[in-house]
Design a protein around this motif. Structure first.
Motif, mmCIF file in Angstrom:
data_model
loop_
_atom_site.group_PDB
_atom_site.id
_atom_site.type_symbol
_atom_site.label_atom_id
_atom_site.label_comp_id
_atom_site.label_asym_id
_atom_site.label_seq_id
_atom_site.Cartn_x
_atom_site.Cartn_y
_atom_site.Cartn_z
ATOM 1 N N THR A 154 0.831 -1.205 0.000
ATOM 2 C CA THR A 154 0.000 0.000 0.000
ATOM 3 C C THR A 154 0.864 1.252 0.000
ATOM 4 O O THR A 154 0.656 2.175 -0.801
ATOM 5 C CB THR A 154 -0.929 0.014 1.221
ATOM 6 O OG1 THR A 154 -1.792 -1.121 1.173
ATOM 7 C CG2 THR A 154 -1.774 1.285 1.247
ATOM 8 N N ASP A 156 4.119 1.595 -0.769
ATOM 9 C CA ASP A 156 4.959 1.707 -1.973
ATOM 10 C C ASP A 156 4.159 2.291 -3.135
ATOM 11 O O ASP A 156 4.677 3.108 -3.911
ATOM 12 C CB ASP A 156 5.517 0.344 -2.365
ATOM 13 C CG ASP A 156 6.692 -0.086 -1.489
ATOM 14 O OD1 ASP A 156 7.097 0.697 -0.608
ATOM 15 O OD2 ASP A 156 7.192 -1.217 -1.693
ATOM 16 N N ARG A 157 2.906 1.895 -3.258
ATOM 17 C CA ARG A 157 2.080 2.410 -4.355
ATOM 18 C C ARG A 157 1.760 3.894 -4.141
ATOM 19 O O ARG A 157 1.709 4.662 -5.103
ATOM 20 C CB ARG A 157 0.802 1.575 -4.466
ATOM 21 C CG ARG A 157 1.070 0.149 -4.960
ATOM 22 C CD ARG A 157 -0.178 -0.718 -4.983
ATOM 23 N NE ARG A 157 0.128 -2.058 -5.465
ATOM 24 C CZ ARG A 157 -0.757 -3.050 -5.572
ATOM 25 N NH1 ARG A 157 -2.028 -2.837 -5.224
ATOM 26 N NH2 ARG A 157 -0.394 -4.237 -6.034
ATOM 27 N N ILE A 158 1.546 4.283 -2.905
ATOM 28 C CA ILE A 158 1.316 5.702 -2.620
ATOM 29 C C ILE A 158 2.543 6.517 -2.998
ATOM 30 O O ILE A 158 2.452 7.568 -3.649
ATOM 31 C CB ILE A 158 0.966 5.908 -1.138
ATOM 32 C CG1 ILE A 158 -0.417 5.316 -0.822
ATOM 33 C CG2 ILE A 158 1.001 7.395 -0.768
ATOM 34 C CD1 ILE A 158 -0.747 5.286 0.662
ATOM 35 N N ALA A 160 4.981 5.754 -5.081
ATOM 36 C CA ALA A 160 5.172 5.774 -6.533
ATOM 37 C C ALA A 160 4.239 6.790 -7.183
ATOM 38 O O ALA A 160 4.597 7.444 -8.170
ATOM 39 C CB ALA A 160 4.927 4.378 -7.111
ATOM 40 N N GLY A 161 3.050 6.964 -6.609
ATOM 41 C CA GLY A 161 2.116 7.950 -7.130
ATOM 42 C C GLY A 161 2.608 9.376 -6.961
ATOM 43 O O GLY A 161 2.343 10.245 -7.805
ATOM 44 N N TYR A 162 3.359 9.630 -5.895
ATOM 45 C CA TYR A 162 3.927 10.965 -5.692
ATOM 46 C C TYR A 162 4.963 11.317 -6.760
ATOM 47 O O TYR A 162 5.232 12.499 -7.013
ATOM 48 C CB TYR A 162 4.600 11.064 -4.319
ATOM 49 C CG TYR A 162 3.652 11.108 -3.149
ATOM 50 C CD1 TYR A 162 2.490 11.873 -3.184
ATOM 51 C CD2 TYR A 162 3.923 10.393 -1.982
ATOM 52 C CE1 TYR A 162 1.627 11.920 -2.109
ATOM 53 C CE2 TYR A 162 3.072 10.438 -0.896
ATOM 54 C CZ TYR A 162 1.918 11.197 -0.962
ATOM 55 O OH TYR A 162 1.066 11.236 0.112
ATOM 56 N N HIS A 163 5.546 10.303 -7.372
ATOM 57 C CA HIS A 163 6.606 10.537 -8.354
ATOM 58 C C HIS A 163 6.105 11.351 -9.548
ATOM 59 O O HIS A 163 6.867 12.126 -10.139
ATOM 60 C CB HIS A 163 7.174 9.199 -8.827
ATOM 61 C CG HIS A 163 8.250 9.327 -9.857
ATOM 62 N ND1 HIS A 163 9.514 9.789 -9.561
ATOM 63 C CD2 HIS A 163 8.243 9.073 -11.205
ATOM 64 C CE1 HIS A 163 10.240 9.807 -10.668
ATOM 65 N NE2 HIS A 163 9.503 9.381 -11.669
ATOM 66 N N ASP A 164 4.858 11.185 -9.905
ATOM 67 C CA ASP A 164 4.319 11.902 -11.064
ATOM 68 C C ASP A 164 4.405 13.412 -10.882
ATOM 69 O O ASP A 164 4.715 14.150 -11.826
ATOM 70 C CB ASP A 164 2.859 11.491 -11.309
ATOM 71 C CG ASP A 164 2.732 10.028 -11.717
ATOM 72 O OD1 ASP A 164 3.737 9.469 -12.212
ATOM 73 O OD2 ASP A 164 1.647 9.460 -11.522
ATOM 74 N N ASP A 165 4.124 13.883 -9.668
ATOM 75 C CA ASP A 165 4.149 15.322 -9.395
ATOM 76 C C ASP A 165 5.512 15.813 -8.919
ATOM 77 O O ASP A 165 5.842 16.992 -9.072
ATOM 78 C CB ASP A 165 3.092 15.675 -8.340
ATOM 79 C CG ASP A 165 1.676 15.449 -8.840
ATOM 80 O OD1 ASP A 165 1.446 15.625 -10.052
ATOM 81 O OD2 ASP A 165 0.820 15.087 -8.024
ATOM 82 N N ASP A 172 9.602 6.967 -6.504
ATOM 83 C CA ASP A 172 9.234 5.685 -7.084
ATOM 84 C C ASP A 172 10.305 4.629 -6.852
ATOM 85 O O ASP A 172 10.027 3.421 -6.935
ATOM 86 C CB ASP A 172 8.964 5.827 -8.585
ATOM 87 C CG ASP A 172 10.167 6.354 -9.349
ATOM 88 O OD1 ASP A 172 10.938 7.162 -8.787
ATOM 89 O OD2 ASP A 172 10.334 5.963 -10.527
ATOM 90 N N LYS A 175 11.135 5.185 -2.205
ATOM 91 C CA LYS A 175 9.899 5.199 -1.423
ATOM 92 C C LYS A 175 9.967 6.086 -0.173
ATOM 93 O O LYS A 175 9.275 5.855 0.816
ATOM 94 C CB LYS A 175 9.510 3.776 -1.004
ATOM 95 C CG LYS A 175 9.452 2.772 -2.157
ATOM 96 C CD LYS A 175 8.456 3.173 -3.219
ATOM 97 C CE LYS A 175 8.208 2.086 -4.262
ATOM 98 N NZ LYS A 175 9.377 1.798 -5.101
#
Length: 280
Positions: A154, A156-158, A160-165, A172, A175
């Motif tokens: 859970t 790690d996926r959160i 990785a999602g921050y990496h976009d912004d 990503d 972590k």
């Protein structure tokens, strides 16, 4: 990998003595300097070892293996809960307080009332059932290992999602943990809202960049001690005060003697008293 009856033995023994269902509780992200703390609780079916042959401590598994086991645990668990504690709460109350509180929240969120709760590493007061701490529980108790997988995947996926912004931090990859690359990016760019401004390395870099937190922050004793060691003067203390007050809930002060770097927040007795209370 941990395998066989021993891995399932403790929860099986508790079940046979009428103390089940047994829930395991574990966290992911306590050691990171960025991102949320994630805590999970999990109740597994008795005798399900043959269906979860890859299950072990999430830190010992590859990312692909964790994803496979994560899906299996979701499909096969009697019950589970996953609690995400935002960075802002970690900054406000301290990681130790929120680690304990997160475990209480995860246990309380189970729909099945556990007869016994096993936690990884340390005792947690205020749980909803009789409980015990198991040293290295994520490597020796199946339900704790399952909780560790749920929490880590859970989180790690959160991250990785921050990496976009925020691609320049490399969330990503690391972590939010204090790897060499992450610390270099932190020094270059300064902290983001995703970072834990209460942590020593983040607070120090923020001051150097002239940045102030946008939320209440309670500095750890380690952060205060580091500032005093580095500056050894009223000048740096004044800089800290100017940079972080009035966001701090308490004025800056030198750390008390004998207080461990990772155990107390700058709130002193006030923070200690909060450790056993529910925080809404």
């Amino acid at each position: 990998m941990v395998r066989g009856d021993l891995f399932w033995g403790l929860q099986g023994a508790l079940d046979r003595r009428g103390l089940g269902p047994v829930a395991g509780v574990d966290e992911a992200g306590a050691g990171a300097c960025a991102g949320p703390l994630v805590v999970a609780a999990c109740v597994l079916k008795q005798g399900d070892a043959a269906k979860l042959t890859e299950l072990t401590d999430s830190k010992l598994m590859t990312a692909k293996a964790r994803d496979r086991v994560y899906d299996l645990v979701l499909a096969r668990a009697v019950d589970y809960s996953v609690i995400v504690i935002p960075t802002a709460e970690v900054d406000l109350y301290g990681i130790r307080v929120m680690n304990l509180e997160g475990m209480r929240r995860a246990a309380a969120a189970l729909r099945v009332s556990p007869g016994y709760i096993l936690t990884d590493g340390f005792r947690v007061p205020g749980l909803t059932a009789p409980n015990a701490a198991v040293i290295k529980g994520d490597r020796s108790v199946a339900c704790i290992a399952a909780a560790s997988v749920l929490a880590k995947v859970t989180r790690d996926r959160i991250m990785a999602g921050y990496h976009d912004d925020l691609p320049h931090y490399g969330f990503d990859v690391h972590k939010g943990y204090s790897t060499t690359d992450h610390l270099a990016a932190l020094r270059e760019h300064g902290p983001s809202d995703v970072h834990r401004w209460s942590y020593t390395n983040v607070a120090t870099v923020a001051i150097k960049h002239g940045l102030r937190p946008k939320r209440p922050v309670l500095l750890t004793y380690a952060a205060l001690e580091k500032a005093m060691e580095t500056g050894a003067s009223a000048g740096l203390a004044a800089a800290l005060d100017e940079a972080l007050e009035p966001q701090l809930s308490l004025p800056l002060a030198a750390p008390a003697a004998g207080v461990g770097h990772n155990e107390r927040s700058a709130g002193g007795a006030a923070a200690r008293s909060r450790g056993g209370a529910r925080i809404s």
